[in-house]
Design a protein around this motif. Structure first.
Motif, PDB file in Angstrom:
ATOM      1  N   VAL A  49       0.712  -1.162   0.594  1.00  0.00           N
ATOM      2  CA  VAL A  49      -0.049  -0.051   0.144  1.00  0.00           C
ATOM      3  C   VAL A  49       1.136   1.149   0.089  1.00  0.00           C
ATOM      4  N   ARG A  94      -1.959  -0.890  -3.447  1.00  0.00           N
ATOM      5  CA  ARG A  94      -2.802  -0.709  -3.645  1.00  0.00           C
ATOM      6  C   ARG A  94      -2.633   0.531  -3.453  1.00  0.00           C
ATOM      7  N   ASP A  96      -3.616   4.798  -2.099  1.00  0.00           N
ATOM      8  CA  ASP A  96      -4.314   5.620  -0.472  1.00  0.00           C
ATOM      9  C   ASP A  96      -3.865   6.379  -0.906  1.00  0.00           C
ATOM     10  N   GLU A 114      -8.884   4.491   0.503  1.00  0.00           N
ATOM     11  CA  GLU A 114      -8.932   2.910   0.045  1.00  0.00           C
ATOM     12  C   GLU A 114      -8.724   3.361  -1.042  1.00  0.00           C
ATOM     13  N   ASP A 115      -7.674   3.043  -2.297  1.00  0.00           N
ATOM     14  CA  ASP A 115      -7.447   2.775  -3.718  1.00  0.00           C
ATOM     15  C   ASP A 115      -8.885   4.268  -3.785  1.00  0.00           C
ATOM     16  N   TYR A 118      -5.462   4.866  -9.353  1.00  0.00           N
ATOM     17  CA  TYR A 118      -4.024   3.990 -10.106  1.00  0.00           C
ATOM     18  C   TYR A 118      -4.172   4.896 -11.650  1.00  0.00           C
TER      19      TYR A 118
END
Length: 118
Positions: A49, A94, A96, A114-115, A118
């Motif tokens: 992460v 991921r 964040d 979160e996520d 990208y």
């Protein structure tokens, strides 16, 4: 050191401790590659992460996630790609964002996205 830099470093430390208390394992702080910097790199449930930390003393000027623009995301992704290859990471990743907020009473609150990109 400028006050905003001190606030940013303190926010990163608080966010790291908060994430650790949630079961994350800290691998790196302030990982740099070229012009890019990743505030925190952690693992959680077999995920790598990458975390961008933003400090805000209130929300009058917007929320943390609004301050991670396209250019900043591209730099983080580029540095993350370098880190993945450097460490030969073969599992999922991921990205964040953690917002660290100080309210009028001085209390600290966190918002975890979160996520986030990208």
């Amino acid at each position: 050191m400028a006050e905003h830099n001190r606030s940013g470093q303190l926010a990163e430390e608080m966010a790291a401790q908060w994430l650790i208390s949630k079961g994350y394992q800290l691998l790196e702080k302030n990982y740099r590659h070229g012009y890019a910097e990743i505030d925190l790199i952690l693992t959680h449930k077999k995920l790598l992460v990458f975390v961008e930390v933003k400090f805000r003393s209130g929300t009058g000027f917007g929320y943390a996630e609004e301050f991670v623009d396209y250019t900043k995301r591209k730099l983080i992704i580029k540095a993350a790609d370098h880190y993945i290859h450097e460490k030969n990471w073969k599992s999922d990743i991921r990205f964040d964002i953690v917002g660290v907020y100080r309210d009028r009473t001085g209390a600290i609150n966190y918002r975890h996205f979160e996520d986030a990109f990208y």
